[in-house]
Enzyme design. Structure first.
Site, PDB file in Angstrom:
ATOM      1  CG  HIS A 135       8.041 -18.201  34.529  1.00 35.89           C
ATOM      2  ND1 HIS A 135       8.941 -18.722  33.630  1.00 35.89           N
ATOM      3  CD2 HIS A 135       7.606 -17.030  33.997  1.00 35.89           C
ATOM      4  CE1 HIS A 135       9.050 -17.909  32.596  1.00 35.89           C
ATOM      5  NE2 HIS A 135       8.251 -16.884  32.795  1.00 35.89           N
ATOM      6  CG  ASP A 137       6.645 -22.249  23.925  1.00 37.58           C
ATOM      7  OD1 ASP A 137       5.964 -21.219  23.835  1.00 37.58           O
ATOM      8  OD2 ASP A 137       7.751 -22.286  24.496  1.00 37.58           O
ATOM      9  NE  ARG A 183       4.258 -14.999  21.360  1.00 36.17           N
ATOM     10  CZ  ARG A 183       4.480 -15.263  22.653  1.00 36.17           C
ATOM     11  NH1 ARG A 183       4.781 -16.492  23.040  1.00 36.17           N
ATOM     12  NH2 ARG A 183       4.392 -14.321  23.549  1.00 36.17           N
ATOM     13  CB  SER A 237       4.586 -19.093  25.727  1.00 39.60           C
ATOM     14  OG  SER A 237       5.971 -19.250  25.701  1.00 39.60           O
ATOM     15  CE  LYS A 244       8.828 -21.894  27.952  1.00 38.63           C
ATOM     16  NZ  LYS A 244       8.278 -21.004  26.952  1.00 38.63           N
TER      17      LYS A 244
HETATM   18  N1  URA Z   1       8.564 -16.398  28.387  1.00 43.11           N
HETATM   19  C1  URA Z   1       8.073 -17.428  27.684  1.00 43.11           C
HETATM   20  O1  URA Z   1       8.475 -18.566  27.881  1.00 43.11           O
HETATM   21  N2  URA Z   1       7.158 -17.181  26.745  1.00 43.11           N
HETATM   22  C2  URA Z   1       6.669 -15.944  26.477  1.00 43.11           C
HETATM   23  O2  URA Z   1       5.816 -15.811  25.632  1.00 43.11           O
HETATM   24  C3  URA Z   1       7.182 -14.869  27.219  1.00 43.11           C
HETATM   25  C4  URA Z   1       8.134 -15.130  28.171  1.00 43.11           C
END
Ligand code: URA
Length: 445
Positions: free
Chosen positions: A82, A161, A168, A183, A187
């Site tokens: 990521h 999320d 957010r 977050s 995932k």
């Molecule tokens: N990417 C995400 O999936 N969540 C965040 O809070 C910031 C970037």
């Protein structure tokens, strides 16, 4: 515990019991806690932070709010990477097939871009037919058939999320390291990932502007990952200058294809090998970092990673001829070059300005519902350390509409620093924080 009591604990900097936090999050996902209470909680978290125990509980609850995938039956380790996002960052498109070619499986859930340039899904959608809305069953099948898949988050995966992230976004509560950590991790964990390598970008073209902020996110991710039973390695990498020579969706896909054919720019290759070396560690491929980099480099040059990419695109509905012949990808009406005003060496290319120029041309979006223009952007970017003569091209500008061309041209021109003496570019990989030194068995217990 009632929601207002949990919000008050966070407001006062008091610890929240894990069970209470979990119930609060699951109630929110079901619609039993309203947005205004979750927004107050998110703001209190932004201000007061969270302990590792709280971030772990939040991560686990958001993961458990929906379905979870398991790739255990494929008898290969499920890994992912990521990136916190940067200008010209197309590393995911290189690494999913490259790591899969080295023997791990990569079930990658990616996002769309918001802001300066497109995200991984936007780039892939520049390939006609490519589907980013796979069902869980389709996602599994593609991973099974070619070792990797790149798709979007479904409504069933970590729905808490999805709801919280949208909230957010409109309540000024995105920049919070605990909320970002939970977050991202929830995932990945819900997608069945056992090992995650995080590329935390730092510099003008990224979310984290300073190395200290980037390090804090990296350390938090590794700590919470460890507590959640996931192997995590985090690299803090340079994002004051763009990555590679292209910025813009289809232009970046074409650069990915060149890279998968062994002809990629050295900075992109270095980040791909650095991140990739962590992704394949769990499969006992290679004994040390150097050896794993060599294996990855070999799969880039041999065309094995390219073949996996081609297959993945085809399995996800994309037309493979656009990958075999990237010149068929969407192209802009106008391509003009930006000439160097002087001779010397490139000593700086401001990532934020290059990203802004690509955005002005239409490569990014302001609102979630906006479309991006796949064809536009910047290519052939000169890189830091390279010599230029007066009148040489510093970059090519790809535009479809002429009204913002002048603005983009000026911005792009101002992003280059040229000096009479050459200076070494800053190191691309600044720091590595890892728990990969822990044995795999200690995680699967
Ligand atoms: N990417 C995400 O999936 N969540 C965040 O809070 C910031 C970037």
């Amino acid at each position: 515990m009632i929601p207002q009591a949990i919000i008050a604990l966070k407001r006062d900097g008091e610890p929240i019991p894990a069970a209470a936090l979990r119930a609060f999050v699951l109630d929110y996902a079901r619609g039993d806690v309203p947005d205004y209470q979750m927004a107050a909680f998110a703001m209190a978290t932004c201000v007061n932070g969270m302990s590792f125990e709280e971030i772990s509980a939040l991560t686990q609850a958001m993961m458990d709010s929906g379905e979870t995938l398991d790739f255990g039956d494929l008898s290969r380790i499920a890994v992912d990477k990521h990136s916190t996002g940067g200008i010209g960052d197309k590393v995911s498109l290189v690494l999913a097939p490259l790591a899969a070619a080295c023997g791990v499986v990569v079930p990658m859930i990616s996002g769309r871009g918001l802001g300066l340039t497109g995200g991984t899904l936007d780039k892939l959608e520049s390939i006609p037919g490519y589907r980013t809305d796979l069902s869980s069953a389709e996602f599994r099948q593609v991973v099974n058939d070619c070792g990797c898949a790149i798709t979007g988050q479904t409504d069933r995966l970590a729905p808490a999320d999805k709801k919280l992230y949208a909230l957010r976004d409109v309540t000024g509560t995105v920049p919070s390291i605990p909320l970002i950590t939970a977050s991202i991790l929830c995932k990945k964990l819900a997608a069945g990932v056992q090992c995650l390598v995080l590329d935390v970008k730092c510099g003008s073209g990224s979310f984290m502007k300073t190395e200290a902020e980037a390090r804090e996110l990296a350390e938090t991710m590794v700590e919470v990952g460890t507590r959640s039973g996931c192997r995590v390695e985090a690299l803090v990498t340079e994002m004051n200058r763009p990555l590679g020579r292209t910025v813009g969706n289809a232009l970046e896909v074409a650069e990915v294809v060149r890279t998968l054919r062994g002809e990629g720019p050295s900075d992109l290759v270095e980040i791909a090998l650095g991140v990739g070396a962590g992704m394949i560690v769990v499969d006992e491929v290679g004994t040390d970092d150097e050896e794993r980099r060599a294996l990855l480099a070999n799969d880039l040059c041999s065309g094995r990673a390219f073949d996996v990419f081609l297959k993945m695109v085809e399995l996800q509905g994309g037309d493979p001829t656009f990958v075999e012949s990237p010149e068929k990808l969407p192209s802009a009406a106008t391509v003009e070059s930006l000439s160097s005003p002087t001779s010397g060496y490139v000593t700086g290319v401001d990532a934020a300005k290059v990203g802004r120029a690509a955005f002005i041309l239409g490569a990014g979006r302001t609102r979630r519902e906006d479309n991006v223009d796949f064809a536009v952007g910047v290519s052939d970017l000169k890189q830091v350390g390279e010599p230029v003569a007066k009148g040489d091209s510093l970059a090519s500008i790809h535009a479809n509409a002429t009204e913002h061309l002048e603005e983009a041209r000026v911005l792009l021109g101002s992003s280059f620093l040229i000096d009479s003496s050459r200076s070494e570019p800053a190191a691309l990989i600044k720091e590595k924080i890892t728990n990969l030194n822990l044995s795999f068995d200690s995680f699967s217990a």
